[in-house]
Design an enzyme around this catalytic site. Structure first.
Site, PDB file in Angstrom:
ATOM      1  CG  HIS A 224      17.928  36.626  24.370  1.00 31.00           C
ATOM      2  ND1 HIS A 224      18.339  37.244  23.197  1.00 31.00           N
ATOM      3  CD2 HIS A 224      19.029  36.534  25.164  1.00 31.00           C
ATOM      4  CE1 HIS A 224      19.641  37.499  23.274  1.00 31.00           C
ATOM      5  NE2 HIS A 224      20.064  37.094  24.454  1.00 31.00           N
TER       6      HIS A 224
ATOM      7  CG  LEU B  37      14.164  45.378  18.513  1.00 31.98           C
ATOM      8  CD1 LEU B  37      13.640  45.837  17.164  1.00 31.98           C
ATOM      9  CD2 LEU B  37      13.109  44.586  19.258  1.00 31.98           C
ATOM     10  CG  ASP B  38      17.566  39.223  20.617  1.00 34.60           C
ATOM     11  OD1 ASP B  38      18.066  39.950  21.498  1.00 34.60           O
ATOM     12  OD2 ASP B  38      16.859  38.229  20.867  1.00 34.60           O
ATOM     13  CE1 TYR B  39      24.463  41.279  13.529  1.00 35.47           C
ATOM     14  CE2 TYR B  39      23.685  39.127  12.800  1.00 35.47           C
ATOM     15  CZ  TYR B  39      24.485  40.243  12.607  1.00 35.47           C
ATOM     16  OH  TYR B  39      25.290  40.322  11.494  1.00 35.47           O
TER      17      TYR B  39
ATOM     18  CB  THR C  38      14.705  40.614  16.674  1.00 30.26           C
ATOM     19  OG1 THR C  38      14.793  39.331  17.285  1.00 30.26           O
ATOM     20  CG2 THR C  38      13.292  41.147  16.852  1.00 30.26           C
TER      21      THR C  38
END
Length: 233
Positions: free
Chosen positions: A185, A100-102, A104
């Site tokens: 993303h 998961l993104d930073y 998110t």
């Protein structure tokens, strides 16, 4: 056993990510650096990663974490940022399944089972991931139809998504979006293809596995029923 499968069985990472370790020259077999992905490991061979010997793991561990914002989904970070392993501290070597993104948050699985990680993340298996998303403004019916039909952003095509409108408040619309590809993303790029921004993003389910009552930063082991379920995906 192929070298990427061996490394994955040591709890290093998924097979695909272990291939990169080999290609980068970080793996030694019996004292020699190897870069060929077709290399086989036989009984009695010594395998080292970054100078440290690694061996096959026999106890498989399956963990669910409610990942908070502000940490990265890696085992270590060269920039010194907090990682998901700062929240899950076990004696077993584990790694995140996908990422998961930073900024998110939400459901993240961690394990030392490389075969399972590969099954969940490989696009051909089309495992559903469900996200709770807040989008700026109120997307039109035409915009929602585009998401449901599949969009293209910066030359990358994204497969059709299941999109449900939950409601609109304070000039933001809450959506539930289900995807299966797992591209980098993915949700943010899909929304930005509409000319809108994602204001909040949280993964709430992988297949039928849901976060439940875990607070941000909390984790737990999967129970036997959940473990059998993810193995069946």
């Amino acid at each position: 056993m192929r070298i990427n499968k061996y490394l994955s069985g040591c709890g290093i990472d998924s097979r695909r990510k272990c291939e990169k370790l080999v290609e980068d020259g970080r793996v030694r077999l019996n004292g020699k650096v190897i870069t060929a992905l077709g290399t086989d490991v036989k009984d009695g061979d010594v395998v080292e990663l970054d100078g440290r010997r690694v061996t096959l793991t026999f106890k498989k561990v399956y963990v669910m974490l409610n990942k908070p914002k502000g940490c990265v989904c890696t085992v270590s970070d060269e920039k010194g940022r907090k990682t998901v392993l700062d929240f899950v501290k076990l004696k077993e070597r584990i790694f995140p399944v996908g990422r998961l993104d930073y900024d998110t948050e939400g459901l993240l699985l961690l394990t030392n089972d490389g075969e399972l990680a590969n099954k969940i993340t490989h696009p051909k298996n089309a495992v559903k991931k469900v996200y709770s998303v807040r989008v700026e403004g109120e997307p039109s019916a035409a915009e929602l139809k585009r998401l449901r039909n599949g969009v293209e952003y910066n030359g990358v095509k994204y497969a059709p998504a299941v999109v449900t409108v939950i409601g609109t408040e304070n000039d933001e619309t809450k959506l539930e979006i289900t995807v299966t590809e797992g591209k980098n993303h993915e949700i943010k790029n899909m929304i930005e293809s509409l000319g809108r921004r994602v204001m909040f993003l949280k993964r709430i389910a992988i297949g039928n596995l849901r976060l439940g009552g875990l607070s941000r930063g909390e984790w737990r082991f999967l129970n036997s029923r959940e473990t059998e379920y993810i193995k069946s995906l």
